[in-house]
Each structure stands twice: as C-alpha cells, then as structure tokens.
Design a protein around this motif. Structure first.
Motif, PDB file in Angstrom:
ATOM      1  N   VAL A   8      17.858   0.305  13.878  1.00  0.00           N
ATOM      2  CA  VAL A   8      18.007   1.053  15.133  1.00  0.00           C
ATOM      3  C   VAL A   8      19.362   1.750  15.159  1.00  0.00           C
ATOM      4  O   VAL A   8      19.464   2.936  15.487  1.00  0.00           O
ATOM      5  CB  VAL A   8      17.812   0.125  16.351  1.00  0.00           C
ATOM      6  N   GLU A   9      20.408   1.045  14.765  1.00  0.00           N
ATOM      7  CA  GLU A   9      21.743   1.643  14.743  1.00  0.00           C
ATOM      8  C   GLU A   9      21.856   2.742  13.683  1.00  0.00           C
ATOM      9  O   GLU A   9      22.408   3.808  13.947  1.00  0.00           O
ATOM     10  CB  GLU A   9      22.801   0.578  14.489  1.00  0.00           C
ATOM     11  N   ALA A  10      21.336   2.486  12.497  1.00  0.00           N
ATOM     12  CA  ALA A  10      21.457   3.450  11.397  1.00  0.00           C
ATOM     13  C   ALA A  10      20.738   4.759  11.698  1.00  0.00           C
ATOM     14  O   ALA A  10      21.167   5.823  11.254  1.00  0.00           O
ATOM     15  CB  ALA A  10      20.910   2.846  10.106  1.00  0.00           C
ATOM     16  N   THR A  11      19.653   4.700  12.454  1.00  0.00           N
ATOM     17  CA  THR A  11      18.899   5.912  12.777  1.00  0.00           C
ATOM     18  C   THR A  11      19.433   6.628  13.999  1.00  0.00           C
ATOM     19  O   THR A  11      19.009   7.739  14.304  1.00  0.00           O
ATOM     20  CB  THR A  11      17.415   5.579  13.017  1.00  0.00           C
ATOM     21  N   GLY A  12      20.367   5.996  14.704  1.00  0.00           N
ATOM     22  CA  GLY A  12      20.897   6.597  15.918  1.00  0.00           C
ATOM     23  C   GLY A  12      20.072   6.282  17.147  1.00  0.00           C
ATOM     24  O   GLY A  12      20.379   6.752  18.246  1.00  0.00           O
ATOM     25  N   ALA A  13      19.028   5.479  16.985  1.00  0.00           N
ATOM     26  CA  ALA A  13      18.161   5.151  18.113  1.00  0.00           C
ATOM     27  C   ALA A  13      18.838   4.213  19.102  1.00  0.00           C
ATOM     28  O   ALA A  13      18.320   3.999  20.196  1.00  0.00           O
ATOM     29  CB  ALA A  13      16.847   4.542  17.611  1.00  0.00           C
ATOM     30  N   ASP A  14      20.003   3.684  18.749  1.00  0.00           N
ATOM     31  CA  ASP A  14      20.732   2.828  19.677  1.00  0.00           C
ATOM     32  C   ASP A  14      21.279   3.623  20.865  1.00  0.00           C
ATOM     33  O   ASP A  14      21.723   3.037  21.853  1.00  0.00           O
ATOM     34  CB  ASP A  14      21.850   2.060  18.971  1.00  0.00           C
ATOM     35  N   ALA A  15      21.217   4.941  20.794  1.00  0.00           N
ATOM     36  CA  ALA A  15      21.626   5.778  21.922  1.00  0.00           C
ATOM     37  C   ALA A  15      20.541   5.841  22.996  1.00  0.00           C
ATOM     38  O   ALA A  15      20.795   6.312  24.100  1.00  0.00           O
ATOM     39  CB  ALA A  15      21.954   7.189  21.431  1.00  0.00           C
TER      40      ALA A  15
END
Length: 85
Positions: A8-15
């Motif tokens: 999730v963090e690596a794909t930027g989905a943590d935003a």
C-alpha cells in the motif's frame, strides 16, 4: 499483513482513506474481464520488477476510470495547493 501494508505504501495508496482503499479493492475484485485482469497482472509484474514506463503512458487496453487502480497515474492528479482534481 506487513507485506500488504508495505505494498500500500509503495504504490502510494496510503494517501487514500481506508474507506477509499476498501472501495477500490472491492471494485477491482468484482471485475471478471480476463483482458483487464491480465493488463493489471502485467502492470503489477512491471511494478515489482522496477519498471515504471507505464506510469507515463496513455490508457491501457481494457482500462477505464471507474475500474482503475487506487493510485492510477492516469487519473487526474490533485492540485497540490487545493487537493482538488
């Protein structure tokens, strides 16, 4: 679970909010079109191999805005000043 968080963090989905992320995952999980799923698989394989060329390309085969991945670079980017798209 930790690998999922890292993804999730690596794909930027943590935003995304947790509700947005869950909604996006529910949407893509419901897609049964084999061509769309294969396009996603290829894009994921490229992500894991470090290839980022697809981030700058146009729309892929079988993609559309309502079934795009949560952090799909083909979606409008929010304006940094306002957060609006």
């Amino acid at each position: 679970q930790s690998q999922l968080g890292e993804l999730v963090e690596a794909t930027g989905a943590d935003a995304l909010t947790i509700e947005e992320l869950a909604g996006a995952l529910l949407s893509i999980a419901a897609v049964t079109d084999p061509q769309r799923r294969e396009a996603w698989r290829k894009r994921g394989a490229a992500f894991f191999s470090g290839e980022r060329a697809e981030h700058t390309s146009g729309r892929g085969a079988g993609d559309n805005a309502h079934s795009a991945a949560p952090h799909d670079p083909r979606l409008p980017s929010p304006d940094p000043a306002t957060g609006a798209t």
